[in-house]
Enzyme design. Structure first.
Site, PDB file in Angstrom:
ATOM      1  NE  ARG A  28      -0.071   1.268   3.455  1.00  0.00           N
ATOM      2  CZ  ARG A  28       0.929   2.238   3.870  1.00  0.00           C
ATOM      3  NH1 ARG A  28       2.114   1.764   3.928  1.00  0.00           N
ATOM      4  NH2 ARG A  28       0.727   3.485   3.738  1.00  0.00           N
ATOM      5  CG  ASN A  61      -2.450  11.281   2.864  1.00  0.00           C
ATOM      6  OD1 ASN A  61      -2.032  10.702   2.083  1.00  0.00           O
ATOM      7  ND2 ASN A  61      -2.169  11.764   3.999  1.00  0.00           N
ATOM      8  CD  GLN A  78      -3.520   2.117   6.797  1.00  0.00           C
ATOM      9  OE1 GLN A  78      -4.184   2.551   7.751  1.00  0.00           O
ATOM     10  NE2 GLN A  78      -4.151   2.093   5.594  1.00  0.00           N
ATOM     11  NE  ARG A 102      -6.254   0.951  -1.804  1.00  0.00           N
ATOM     12  CZ  ARG A 102      -5.625   1.636  -0.735  1.00  0.00           C
ATOM     13  NH1 ARG A 102      -4.135   1.294  -0.759  1.00  0.00           N
ATOM     14  NH2 ARG A 102      -6.124   2.262  -0.080  1.00  0.00           N
ATOM     15  CG  ASP A 158      -3.133   8.198  -1.305  1.00  0.00           C
ATOM     16  OD1 ASP A 158      -3.166   8.676  -0.403  1.00  0.00           O
ATOM     17  OD2 ASP A 158      -2.782   6.837  -1.703  1.00  0.00           O
ATOM     18  CB  ALA A 197       0.297   7.219  -3.415  1.00  0.00           C
TER      19      ALA A 197
HETATM   20  O1  MRU Z   1      -4.604   3.091   2.089  1.00  0.00           O
HETATM   21  P1  MRU Z   1      -3.066   3.213   2.146  1.00  0.00           P
HETATM   22  O2  MRU Z   1      -2.532   2.647   3.292  1.00  0.00           O
HETATM   23  O3  MRU Z   1      -2.369   2.805   0.830  1.00  0.00           O
HETATM   24  O4  MRU Z   1      -2.893   4.967   2.241  1.00  0.00           O
HETATM   25  C1  MRU Z   1      -1.726   5.366   2.405  1.00  0.00           C
HETATM   26  C2  MRU Z   1      -1.639   7.062   2.354  1.00  0.00           C
HETATM   27  O5  MRU Z   1      -2.878   7.613   2.287  1.00  0.00           O
HETATM   28  C3  MRU Z   1      -0.311   7.624   2.365  1.00  0.00           C
HETATM   29  O6  MRU Z   1      -0.440   8.818   3.094  1.00  0.00           O
HETATM   30  C4  MRU Z   1       0.009   7.911   0.733  1.00  0.00           C
HETATM   31  O7  MRU Z   1      -0.423   6.918  -0.041  1.00  0.00           O
HETATM   32  C5  MRU Z   1       1.425   8.546   0.440  1.00  0.00           C
HETATM   33  S1  MRU Z   1       2.502   7.036   0.722  1.00  0.00           S
HETATM   34  C6  MRU Z   1       4.168   7.882   0.338  1.00  0.00           C
END
Ligand code: MRU
Length: 358
Positions: A49, A251, A200, A94, A241, A51
């Site tokens: 996971r 985000n 996370q 996604r 994201d 971005a």
């Molecule tokens: O659902 P996730 O865990 O993929 O969400 C991740 C985020 O929101 C991060 O802040 C974003 O992807 C930036 S990662 C460098």
């Protein structure tokens, strides 16, 4: 400094190997992904996971599938069609993080340009996937350098979700300045919000920062308001994201609330992301598709009921922070400030120019 490797090629190039992030922090388990279904499942279930990382995994996974198919004798014309189909299926996993479609767009371009036979196509796709990964590593480092300049000795930095090494091909985006500051002997302390419902922040950010010996404190989302009134952080650093042309930032859900709190308390709020996260074709945050997750992720937390089994749930995975609440957007090209649109256009153009001159 110990930094986790969230993805790598399998030794034979026919598959990729990921660190399964759903098992952290309890277990460090790697899984091999060698089929389209395995790649799709790993992205959808958040085994991988973040971005930038899902873009890298999509590109590497696609290249591994092409390599496997070519070795089993699939001819060039048929392989090209397969690659197109795989791209479409992976792109649908996604919807919010634009890095996924950005990376797959690069793979599609490589497919269109390579006119050689099936082995040549597989080699070209592997090379492009490797370039996407290498460039991300470099972008993370440069984001870290620009972000580091915003930190003072003793800074307390609030972050959300995980925008670190586990989410990218390098040292992260929001966490990159913290790694570099720590390495340079600057005292930085991190406040990581838990990030309901998949945690996370507490499972991944706290884990990777502790591995690196960086001071980190976890707090629940409910505790964030009190933090700002009692002992506010010096700065907020979050990832992104998708960044719309006007500077609105999508985000992890909960980011918008942090931005409102930061503004209310006069704390600077920065989004840190590579230019591959900037989507100039999406004009404002209202146009960003927001992924909604399964209700069961809220009704059940890690194997135990956390809500009545049949309760109605609203579970967006992301929210949008309007650019008016953002102090700056840090990309590998530097810090963009309001008015964001021309600054982001300039950063994206500079990144394209740098890539073309390589
Ligand atoms: O659902 P996730 O865990 O993929 O969400 C991740 C985020 O929101 C991060 O802040 C974003 O992807 C930036 S990662 C460098």
């Amino acid at each position: 400094m110990e930094k986790p490797t969230p993805v790598r090629w399998a030794a034979d190039g026919n598959a990729i190997v990921i660190l399964d992030q759903t098992r952290l922090p309890g277990q460090r388990v790697e899984s091999e992904l060698g089929t389209l279904d395995e790649i799709v499942e790993a992205i959808q279930s958040l085994r991988v996971r973040g971005a930038p990382l899902i873009g890298i995994v999509a590109a590497m996974g696609l290249a591994a599938l092409a390599r496997r198919a070519e070795r089993s004798g699939v001819p060039r014309e048929e392989l090209g069609g397969f690659v197109e189909d795989w791209c479409s299926r992976i792109a649908a996993t996604r919807p919010t993080a634009v890095n996924l479609t950005w990376a797959l767009g690069r793979m599609r371009d490589a497919l269109a340009r390579e006119k050689g036979d099936a082995p040549a196509l597989a080699a070209r796709l592997a090379e492009e996937a490797q370039a996407i990964w290498d460039e991300d590593r470099e972008m993370c480092h440069r984001i870290g350098q620009h972000g580091c300049a915003l930190l003072t000795d003793g800074a307390r930095v609030l972050t959300h979700c995980n925008a670190g090494a586990l989410a990218t091909g390098g040292i992260g985006t929001a966490l990159a300045p913290l790694y570099l500051a720590h390495e340079a002997g600057v005292d930085v302390r991190v406040l990581a919000s838990e990030t309901r419902p998949l945690l996370q922040g507490s499972r991944l950010t706290a884990w990777e920062l502790m591995q690196a010996g960086i001071d980190v404190t976890v707090l629940t989302e409910g505790g964030v308001g009190g933090l700002f009134t009692e002992d506010p952080p010096d700065v907020v650093f979050v990832g992104a994201d998708r960044i719309a042309a006007n500077g609105d930032v999508a985000n992890k859900v909960g980011t918008y609330a942090l931005a409102v709190l930061a503004r209310r308390h006069g704390v600077p709020f920065y989004a840190l992301a590579p230019t591959s996260t900037v989507d100039l074709t999406t004009l404002t945050g209202a146009d960003i598709p927001i992924e909604h997750r399964s209700a069961d992720e809220v009704r059940e937390g890690f194997g135990r009921p956390t809500a009545p089994a049949d309760v109605r749930v609203w579970s967006p995975a992301f929210d949008v922070t309007p650019s008016g609440l953002i102090t700056g957007i840090v990309t590998e090209q530097g810090v963009c400030r309001a008015p964001f649109e021309p600054a982001l256009r300039e950063a994206v153009a500079a990144a394209a120019e740098a890539r073309a001159s390589r």
